[in-house]
Design a protein around this motif. Structure first.
Motif, PDB file in Angstrom:
ATOM      1  N   PHE A 166      14.838  -9.086 -27.328  1.00 15.93           N
ATOM      2  CA  PHE A 166      13.749  -9.290 -26.381  1.00 15.93           C
ATOM      3  C   PHE A 166      12.941 -10.496 -26.852  1.00 15.93           C
ATOM      4  O   PHE A 166      12.874 -10.755 -28.047  1.00 15.93           O
ATOM      5  CB  PHE A 166      12.842  -8.050 -26.295  1.00 15.93           C
ATOM      6  CG  PHE A 166      13.556  -6.802 -25.879  1.00 15.93           C
ATOM      7  CD1 PHE A 166      13.690  -6.491 -24.538  1.00 15.93           C
ATOM      8  CD2 PHE A 166      14.107  -5.953 -26.822  1.00 15.93           C
ATOM      9  CE1 PHE A 166      14.361  -5.343 -24.143  1.00 15.93           C
ATOM     10  CE2 PHE A 166      14.783  -4.811 -26.442  1.00 15.93           C
ATOM     11  CZ  PHE A 166      14.909  -4.504 -25.097  1.00 15.93           C
ATOM     12  N   GLY A 167      12.319 -11.198 -25.932  1.00 18.85           N
ATOM     13  CA  GLY A 167      11.472 -12.315 -26.330  1.00 18.85           C
ATOM     14  C   GLY A 167      11.769 -13.576 -25.553  1.00 18.85           C
ATOM     15  O   GLY A 167      12.114 -13.529 -24.381  1.00 18.85           O
ATOM     16  N   ILE A 168      11.652 -14.722 -26.229  1.00 19.04           N
ATOM     17  CA  ILE A 168      11.889 -16.025 -25.618  1.00 19.04           C
ATOM     18  C   ILE A 168      12.830 -16.805 -26.514  1.00 19.04           C
ATOM     19  O   ILE A 168      12.623 -16.877 -27.731  1.00 19.04           O
ATOM     20  CB  ILE A 168      10.574 -16.797 -25.409  1.00 19.04           C
ATOM     21  CG1 ILE A 168       9.677 -16.049 -24.413  1.00 19.04           C
ATOM     22  CG2 ILE A 168      10.843 -18.212 -24.917  1.00 19.04           C
ATOM     23  CD1 ILE A 168       8.318 -16.684 -24.211  1.00 19.04           C
ATOM     24  N   GLU A 169      13.870 -17.389 -25.930  1.00 16.37           N
ATOM     25  CA  GLU A 169      14.895 -18.089 -26.693  1.00 16.37           C
ATOM     26  C   GLU A 169      15.080 -19.509 -26.159  1.00 16.37           C
ATOM     27  O   GLU A 169      15.830 -19.731 -25.208  1.00 16.37           O
ATOM     28  CB  GLU A 169      16.214 -17.313 -26.603  1.00 16.37           C
ATOM     29  CG  GLU A 169      17.360 -17.940 -27.370  1.00 16.37           C
ATOM     30  CD  GLU A 169      18.680 -17.243 -27.084  1.00 16.37           C
ATOM     31  OE1 GLU A 169      18.872 -16.146 -27.627  1.00 16.37           O
ATOM     32  OE2 GLU A 169      19.475 -17.778 -26.304  1.00 16.37           O
ATOM     33  N   PRO A 178      15.555 -12.880 -22.948  1.00 16.28           N
ATOM     34  CA  PRO A 178      16.386 -11.674 -23.034  1.00 16.28           C
ATOM     35  C   PRO A 178      15.580 -10.435 -22.669  1.00 16.28           C
ATOM     36  O   PRO A 178      14.439 -10.276 -23.107  1.00 16.28           O
ATOM     37  CB  PRO A 178      16.808 -11.642 -24.508  1.00 16.28           C
ATOM     38  CG  PRO A 178      16.562 -13.021 -25.022  1.00 16.28           C
ATOM     39  CD  PRO A 178      15.390 -13.539 -24.248  1.00 16.28           C
ATOM     40  N   LEU A 179      16.187  -9.569 -21.875  1.00 16.77           N
ATOM     41  CA  LEU A 179      15.557  -8.320 -21.444  1.00 16.77           C
ATOM     42  C   LEU A 179      16.540  -7.180 -21.668  1.00 16.77           C
ATOM     43  O   LEU A 179      17.054  -6.574 -20.735  1.00 16.77           O
ATOM     44  CB  LEU A 179      15.155  -8.404 -19.970  1.00 16.77           C
ATOM     45  CG  LEU A 179      14.176  -9.533 -19.599  1.00 16.77           C
ATOM     46  CD1 LEU A 179      14.049  -9.657 -18.090  1.00 16.77           C
ATOM     47  CD2 LEU A 179      12.819  -9.296 -20.234  1.00 16.77           C
ATOM     48  N   THR A 207      11.476  -1.889 -31.073  1.00 20.64           N
ATOM     49  CA  THR A 207      10.494  -2.894 -31.480  1.00 20.64           C
ATOM     50  C   THR A 207      10.895  -4.257 -30.979  1.00 20.64           C
ATOM     51  O   THR A 207      12.056  -4.534 -30.670  1.00 20.64           O
ATOM     52  CB  THR A 207      10.379  -2.932 -33.018  1.00 20.64           C
ATOM     53  OG1 THR A 207      11.608  -3.426 -33.542  1.00 20.64           O
ATOM     54  CG2 THR A 207      10.098  -1.546 -33.582  1.00 20.64           C
ATOM     55  N   SER A 208       9.940  -5.164 -30.948  1.00 23.40           N
ATOM     56  CA  SER A 208      10.190  -6.524 -30.459  1.00 23.40           C
ATOM     57  C   SER A 208      10.997  -7.350 -31.442  1.00 23.40           C
ATOM     58  O   SER A 208      11.389  -8.460 -31.129  1.00 23.40           O
ATOM     59  CB  SER A 208       8.852  -7.225 -30.170  1.00 23.40           C
ATOM     60  OG  SER A 208       8.084  -7.309 -31.355  1.00 23.40           O
ATOM     61  N   THR A 209      11.224  -6.806 -32.702  1.00 22.43           N
ATOM     62  CA  THR A 209      11.991  -7.546 -33.688  1.00 22.43           C
ATOM     63  C   THR A 209      13.470  -7.213 -33.635  1.00 22.43           C
ATOM     64  O   THR A 209      14.238  -7.690 -34.454  1.00 22.43           O
ATOM     65  CB  THR A 209      11.449  -7.263 -35.103  1.00 22.43           C
ATOM     66  OG1 THR A 209      11.521  -5.862 -35.354  1.00 22.43           O
ATOM     67  CG2 THR A 209      10.004  -7.743 -35.231  1.00 22.43           C
ATOM     68  N   ALA A 210      13.904  -6.362 -32.716  1.00 20.81           N
ATOM     69  CA  ALA A 210      15.323  -6.021 -32.593  1.00 20.81           C
ATOM     70  C   ALA A 210      16.129  -7.273 -32.294  1.00 20.81           C
ATOM     71  O   ALA A 210      15.659  -8.192 -31.623  1.00 20.81           O
ATOM     72  CB  ALA A 210      15.514  -4.995 -31.483  1.00 20.81           C
ATOM     73  N   TYR A 266      20.519 -35.530 -12.334  1.00 21.00           N
ATOM     74  CA  TYR A 266      19.520 -34.749 -13.044  1.00 21.00           C
ATOM     75  C   TYR A 266      19.047 -33.627 -12.124  1.00 21.00           C
ATOM     76  O   TYR A 266      19.172 -33.718 -10.896  1.00 21.00           O
ATOM     77  CB  TYR A 266      18.338 -35.596 -13.512  1.00 21.00           C
ATOM     78  CG  TYR A 266      17.648 -36.384 -12.430  1.00 21.00           C
ATOM     79  CD1 TYR A 266      16.543 -35.868 -11.765  1.00 21.00           C
ATOM     80  CD2 TYR A 266      18.108 -37.648 -12.073  1.00 21.00           C
ATOM     81  CE1 TYR A 266      15.898 -36.596 -10.772  1.00 21.00           C
ATOM     82  CE2 TYR A 266      17.481 -38.382 -11.084  1.00 21.00           C
ATOM     83  CZ  TYR A 266      16.372 -37.855 -10.445  1.00 21.00           C
ATOM     84  OH  TYR A 266      15.748 -38.569  -9.459  1.00 21.00           O
ATOM     85  N   GLY A 267      18.517 -32.564 -12.722  1.00 19.57           N
ATOM     86  CA  GLY A 267      18.074 -31.443 -11.904  1.00 19.57           C
ATOM     87  C   GLY A 267      17.512 -30.316 -12.742  1.00 19.57           C
ATOM     88  O   GLY A 267      17.364 -30.428 -13.964  1.00 19.57           O
ATOM     89  N   ALA A 268      17.199 -29.221 -12.072  1.00 14.79           N
ATOM     90  CA  ALA A 268      16.660 -28.030 -12.722  1.00 14.79           C
ATOM     91  C   ALA A 268      17.195 -26.807 -11.993  1.00 14.79           C
ATOM     92  O   ALA A 268      17.484 -26.861 -10.794  1.00 14.79           O
ATOM     93  CB  ALA A 268      15.131 -28.035 -12.697  1.00 14.79           C
ATOM     94  N   ALA A 269      17.326 -25.703 -12.729  1.00 17.33           N
ATOM     95  CA  ALA A 269      17.876 -24.481 -12.132  1.00 17.33           C
ATOM     96  C   ALA A 269      17.352 -23.260 -12.852  1.00 17.33           C
ATOM     97  O   ALA A 269      16.994 -23.317 -14.036  1.00 17.33           O
ATOM     98  CB  ALA A 269      19.411 -24.500 -12.187  1.00 17.33           C
ATOM     99  N   GLY A 270      17.317 -22.152 -12.138  1.00 20.41           N
ATOM    100  CA  GLY A 270      17.058 -20.853 -12.736  1.00 20.41           C
ATOM    101  C   GLY A 270      18.369 -20.165 -13.038  1.00 20.41           C
ATOM    102  O   GLY A 270      19.360 -20.357 -12.322  1.00 20.41           O
ATOM    103  N   ARG A 271      18.418 -19.394 -14.101  1.00 28.99           N
ATOM    104  CA  ARG A 271      19.624 -18.655 -14.474  1.00 28.99           C
ATOM    105  C   ARG A 271      19.296 -17.168 -14.597  1.00 28.99           C
ATOM    106  O   ARG A 271      18.181 -16.787 -14.925  1.00 28.99           O
ATOM    107  CB  ARG A 271      20.190 -19.150 -15.810  1.00 28.99           C
ATOM    108  CG  ARG A 271      20.594 -20.614 -15.812  1.00 28.99           C
ATOM    109  CD  ARG A 271      21.567 -20.912 -16.937  1.00 28.99           C
ATOM    110  NE  ARG A 271      21.103 -20.443 -18.237  1.00 28.99           N
ATOM    111  CZ  ARG A 271      21.914 -20.186 -19.269  1.00 28.99           C
ATOM    112  NH1 ARG A 271      23.222 -20.322 -19.135  1.00 28.99           N
ATOM    113  NH2 ARG A 271      21.413 -19.778 -20.434  1.00 28.99           N
ATOM    114  N   PHE A 272      20.306 -16.337 -14.373  1.00 29.26           N
ATOM    115  CA  PHE A 272      20.144 -14.885 -14.462  1.00 29.26           C
ATOM    116  C   PHE A 272      21.516 -14.288 -14.723  1.00 29.26           C
ATOM    117  O   PHE A 272      22.537 -14.819 -14.252  1.00 29.26           O
ATOM    118  CB  PHE A 272      19.573 -14.323 -13.156  1.00 29.26           C
ATOM    119  CG  PHE A 272      20.318 -14.785 -11.936  1.00 29.26           C
ATOM    120  CD1 PHE A 272      21.393 -14.066 -11.439  1.00 29.26           C
ATOM    121  CD2 PHE A 272      19.971 -15.974 -11.308  1.00 29.26           C
ATOM    122  CE1 PHE A 272      22.089 -14.511 -10.326  1.00 29.26           C
ATOM    123  CE2 PHE A 272      20.666 -16.430 -10.193  1.00 29.26           C
ATOM    124  CZ  PHE A 272      21.730 -15.695  -9.698  1.00 29.26           C
TER     125      PHE A 272
END
Length: 202
Positions: free
Chosen positions: A46-49, A93-94, A34-37, A117-123
């Motif tokens: 899972f979801g958005i943090e 989170p996936l 479930t999505s509440t894990a 200052y800046g922006a980045a993607g993380r994985f």
């Protein structure tokens, strides 16, 4: 060189993460999809943090020619300085991995750096109770102080690797914050920038 560094970081993260992932796989109920894990520290599996944090560190630039146009300086007196940095972003989170994006603003405290200052993607990988091992790729702007007498504003790609550990991972119980350590660079490895700080998520 960049590919070798990121590959080594990914391999190290995998080596550390696999035992924890195997343990989780052996103890978690098979039907819990479930999505509440949640992770053991209460964060969502899972979801958005969303998160924000404060970090401190040091950056030193080399004296080699670079496409950003930073003027060359004496090899014995390179551009450098300490800084304090605010970050804000979001993780997605996936399961055992995550992706995300963040922005940063840093102010030089001493030395030659005025603002960054800046922006980045993380994985990266999730490990242990609430840990993360990650790589990042983004774009960064640097503004130097008075020692650079020409246009003091320069920009280029940034790359980095880092980790985050939650309180349970270091024996302090559950909580909504993580300790983050990171090493990043400006351009084609024209700077060395270690930072350490605290990230809180909600």
């Amino acid at each position: 060189m960049r590919k070798i560094m990121l590959s080594a970081a990914a391999a190290a993260a995998t080596f550390v993460a696999l035992p924890a992932l195997a343990q989780d796989a052996g103890t978690a109920p098979a039907a819990d999809t479930t999505s509440t894990a949640t992770a053991p520290d209460g964060t969502r599996a899972f979801g958005i943090e969303p998160y924000f944090g404060v970090m401190g560190g040091w950056e030193q630039f080399d004296s080699e020619p670079n496409k950003a146009g930073i003027p060359q300086v004496s090899r014995s007196n390179k551009l450098n300085g300490s800084l304090v940095q605010g970050v804000a972003g979001v993780n997605v989170p996936l399961g055992p991995v995550f992706v995300g994006a963040e922005g940063n603003v840093a102010k030089g405290i001493s030395g030659d750096i005025n603002w960054e200052y800046g922006a980045a993607g993380r994985f990266g990988l999730r490990a242990g109770n609430s840990g993360l091992f990650y790589g990042k790729v983004g774009y960064q702007w640097v503004n130097f102080d008075k020692r650079v007498n020409t246009d003091r504003h320069y920009n280029d790609w940034t790359y980095g690797v880092g980790f985050e550990v939650g309180p349970k991972d270091i024996g302090m119980g559950n909580g909504g914050f993580r300790l983050r350590g990171e090493v990043s660079t400006f351009g084609d490895f024209h700077s060395f920038r270690p930072t350490l700080g605290v990230i809180t998520h909600f």
